[in-house]
Scaffold this motif. Structure first.
Motif, PDB file in Angstrom:
ATOM      1  N   ILE A 294     -26.644 -29.675  27.779  1.00  0.00           N
ATOM      2  CA  ILE A 294     -27.955 -29.743  27.119  1.00  0.00           C
ATOM      3  C   ILE A 294     -27.755 -30.028  25.631  1.00  0.00           C
ATOM      4  CG2 ILE A 294     -29.956 -28.341  26.450  1.00  0.00           C
ATOM      5  CD1 ILE A 294     -29.832 -27.002  29.131  1.00  0.00           C
ATOM      6  N   ASP A 295     -28.647 -30.813  25.063  1.00  0.00           N
ATOM      7  CA  ASP A 295     -28.593 -31.096  23.630  1.00  0.00           C
ATOM      8  C   ASP A 295     -28.973 -29.858  22.827  1.00  0.00           C
ATOM      9  OD1 ASP A 295     -27.895 -33.771  24.008  1.00  0.00           O
ATOM     10  OD2 ASP A 295     -29.988 -34.426  24.086  1.00  0.00           O
TER      11      ASP A 295
ATOM     12  N   LYS B 164     -22.030 -20.867  35.989  1.00  0.00           N
ATOM     13  CA  LYS B 164     -22.902 -22.039  36.145  1.00  0.00           C
ATOM     14  C   LYS B 164     -23.820 -22.202  34.928  1.00  0.00           C
ATOM     15  CE  LYS B 164     -22.648 -22.308  41.100  1.00  0.00           C
ATOM     16  NZ  LYS B 164     -23.208 -23.052  42.191  1.00  0.00           N
ATOM     17  N   THR B 165     -24.231 -21.086  34.323  1.00  0.00           N
ATOM     18  CA  THR B 165     -25.045 -21.154  33.109  1.00  0.00           C
ATOM     19  C   THR B 165     -24.240 -21.801  31.992  1.00  0.00           C
ATOM     20  OG1 THR B 165     -26.352 -19.223  33.730  1.00  0.00           O
ATOM     21  CG2 THR B 165     -26.293 -19.791  31.382  1.00  0.00           C
ATOM     22  N   LYS B 166     -22.995 -21.378  31.826  1.00  0.00           N
ATOM     23  CA  LYS B 166     -22.142 -21.953  30.784  1.00  0.00           C
ATOM     24  C   LYS B 166     -21.972 -23.448  30.995  1.00  0.00           C
ATOM     25  CE  LYS B 166     -17.575 -21.962  28.684  1.00  0.00           C
ATOM     26  NZ  LYS B 166     -17.746 -23.365  28.402  1.00  0.00           N
ATOM     27  N   SER B 167     -21.722 -23.853  32.207  1.00  0.00           N
ATOM     28  CA  SER B 167     -21.533 -25.268  32.510  1.00  0.00           C
ATOM     29  C   SER B 167     -22.810 -26.064  32.234  1.00  0.00           C
ATOM     30  CB  SER B 167     -21.118 -25.425  33.972  1.00  0.00           C
ATOM     31  OG  SER B 167     -20.961 -26.776  34.296  1.00  0.00           O
ATOM     32  N   ALA B 168     -23.957 -25.520  32.631  1.00  0.00           N
ATOM     33  CA  ALA B 168     -25.222 -26.223  32.450  1.00  0.00           C
ATOM     34  C   ALA B 168     -25.611 -26.321  30.974  1.00  0.00           C
ATOM     35  CB  ALA B 168     -26.332 -25.538  33.247  1.00  0.00           C
ATOM     36  N   ILE B 169     -25.365 -25.277  30.199  1.00  0.00           N
ATOM     37  CA  ILE B 169     -25.750 -25.282  28.783  1.00  0.00           C
ATOM     38  C   ILE B 169     -24.897 -26.286  28.015  1.00  0.00           C
ATOM     39  CG2 ILE B 169     -24.276 -23.483  27.767  1.00  0.00           C
ATOM     40  CD1 ILE B 169     -28.039 -23.549  27.236  1.00  0.00           C
TER      41      ILE B 169
ATOM     42  N   GLY C 279     -30.862 -27.290  20.687  1.00  0.00           N
ATOM     43  CA  GLY C 279     -32.299 -27.047  20.636  1.00  0.00           C
ATOM     44  C   GLY C 279     -32.937 -26.959  22.009  1.00  0.00           C
ATOM     45  N   GLY C 280     -32.216 -27.413  23.020  1.00  0.00           N
ATOM     46  CA  GLY C 280     -32.735 -27.370  24.387  1.00  0.00           C
ATOM     47  C   GLY C 280     -32.712 -25.967  24.957  1.00  0.00           C
ATOM     48  N   VAL C 281     -33.610 -25.728  25.913  1.00  0.00           N
ATOM     49  CA  VAL C 281     -33.718 -24.410  26.547  1.00  0.00           C
ATOM     50  C   VAL C 281     -33.429 -24.533  28.034  1.00  0.00           C
ATOM     51  CG1 VAL C 281     -35.251 -22.478  27.086  1.00  0.00           C
ATOM     52  CG2 VAL C 281     -35.386 -23.601  24.847  1.00  0.00           C
ATOM     53  N   LEU C 282     -32.493 -23.725  28.498  1.00  0.00           N
ATOM     54  CA  LEU C 282     -32.128 -23.664  29.905  1.00  0.00           C
ATOM     55  C   LEU C 282     -32.794 -22.452  30.529  1.00  0.00           C
ATOM     56  CD1 LEU C 282     -30.329 -24.654  32.294  1.00  0.00           C
ATOM     57  CD2 LEU C 282     -28.568 -23.083  31.440  1.00  0.00           C
ATOM     58  N   GLU C 283     -33.538 -22.678  31.602  1.00  0.00           N
ATOM     59  CA  GLU C 283     -34.096 -21.582  32.400  1.00  0.00           C
ATOM     60  C   GLU C 283     -33.145 -21.358  33.569  1.00  0.00           C
ATOM     61  OE1 GLU C 283     -38.225 -20.480  34.657  1.00  0.00           O
ATOM     62  OE2 GLU C 283     -37.418 -22.487  34.999  1.00  0.00           O
ATOM     63  N   VAL C 284     -32.659 -20.131  33.712  1.00  0.00           N
ATOM     64  CA  VAL C 284     -31.760 -19.782  34.811  1.00  0.00           C
ATOM     65  C   VAL C 284     -32.530 -18.872  35.760  1.00  0.00           C
ATOM     66  CG1 VAL C 284     -29.551 -18.756  35.456  1.00  0.00           C
ATOM     67  CG2 VAL C 284     -29.790 -19.907  33.234  1.00  0.00           C
ATOM     68  N   VAL C 285     -32.579 -19.251  37.044  1.00  0.00           N
ATOM     69  CA  VAL C 285     -33.294 -18.473  38.052  1.00  0.00           C
ATOM     70  C   VAL C 285     -32.251 -17.898  39.006  1.00  0.00           C
ATOM     71  CG1 VAL C 285     -35.085 -18.526  39.824  1.00  0.00           C
ATOM     72  CG2 VAL C 285     -35.240 -20.070  37.845  1.00  0.00           C
ATOM     73  N   ALA C 286     -32.172 -16.561  39.045  1.00  0.00           N
ATOM     74  CA  ALA C 286     -31.130 -15.885  39.821  1.00  0.00           C
ATOM     75  C   ALA C 286     -31.727 -14.789  40.705  1.00  0.00           C
ATOM     76  CB  ALA C 286     -30.109 -15.272  38.866  1.00  0.00           C
TER      77      ALA C 286
ATOM     78  N   THR D  77     -36.041 -27.215  28.908  1.00  0.00           N
ATOM     79  CA  THR D  77     -35.381 -28.511  29.026  1.00  0.00           C
ATOM     80  C   THR D  77     -34.891 -28.749  30.441  1.00  0.00           C
ATOM     81  OG1 THR D  77     -34.644 -28.269  26.741  1.00  0.00           O
ATOM     82  CG2 THR D  77     -33.521 -29.934  28.072  1.00  0.00           C
ATOM     83  N   GLU D  78     -34.329 -27.706  31.034  1.00  0.00           N
ATOM     84  CA  GLU D  78     -33.725 -27.820  32.359  1.00  0.00           C
ATOM     85  C   GLU D  78     -33.789 -26.466  33.053  1.00  0.00           C
ATOM     86  OE1 GLU D  78     -29.276 -28.624  34.094  1.00  0.00           O
ATOM     87  OE2 GLU D  78     -29.919 -29.865  32.411  1.00  0.00           O
TER      88      GLU D  78
END
Length: 81
Positions: A32-33, A24-29, A35-42, A8-9
């Motif tokens: 998101i609606d 930042k992951t917590k804030s971004a998730i 069912g959405g999937v957050l990809e985190v690149v670190a 999703t993002e």
């Protein structure tokens, strides 16, 4: 890596060190609606255990996968509620 889910993002936290990738992951998730999937690149190797631990202790999220590609770490988190 070929993900078996639709992203999703994408959140780029390269260069950030603990605890910023998790914060930042917590804030971004939160944005998101369900069912959405957050990809985190670190680039912080500690993000592998940090994001895993955060997801395990947080209701409403599920860690789907993690991958290491050289100095880049990818995390896939689904918002479940």
């Amino acid at each position: 890596m070929s993900a078996e889910f639709d992203i999703t993002e994408t959140l780029d936290v390269k260069g950030a060190s603990c605890p910023m990738p998790v914060l930042k992951t917590k804030s971004a998730i939160d944005d998101i609606d369900p069912g959405g999937v957050l990809e985190v690149v670190a680039t912080d190797s500690g993000s592998m255990s940090d994001i895993d631990g955060w997801a395990a202790g947080t209701s409403g999220v599920e860690l789907l996968d993690q991958a290491e590609d050289g100095d880049v770490y990818r995390h896939y988190v689904r918002k479940t509620e």
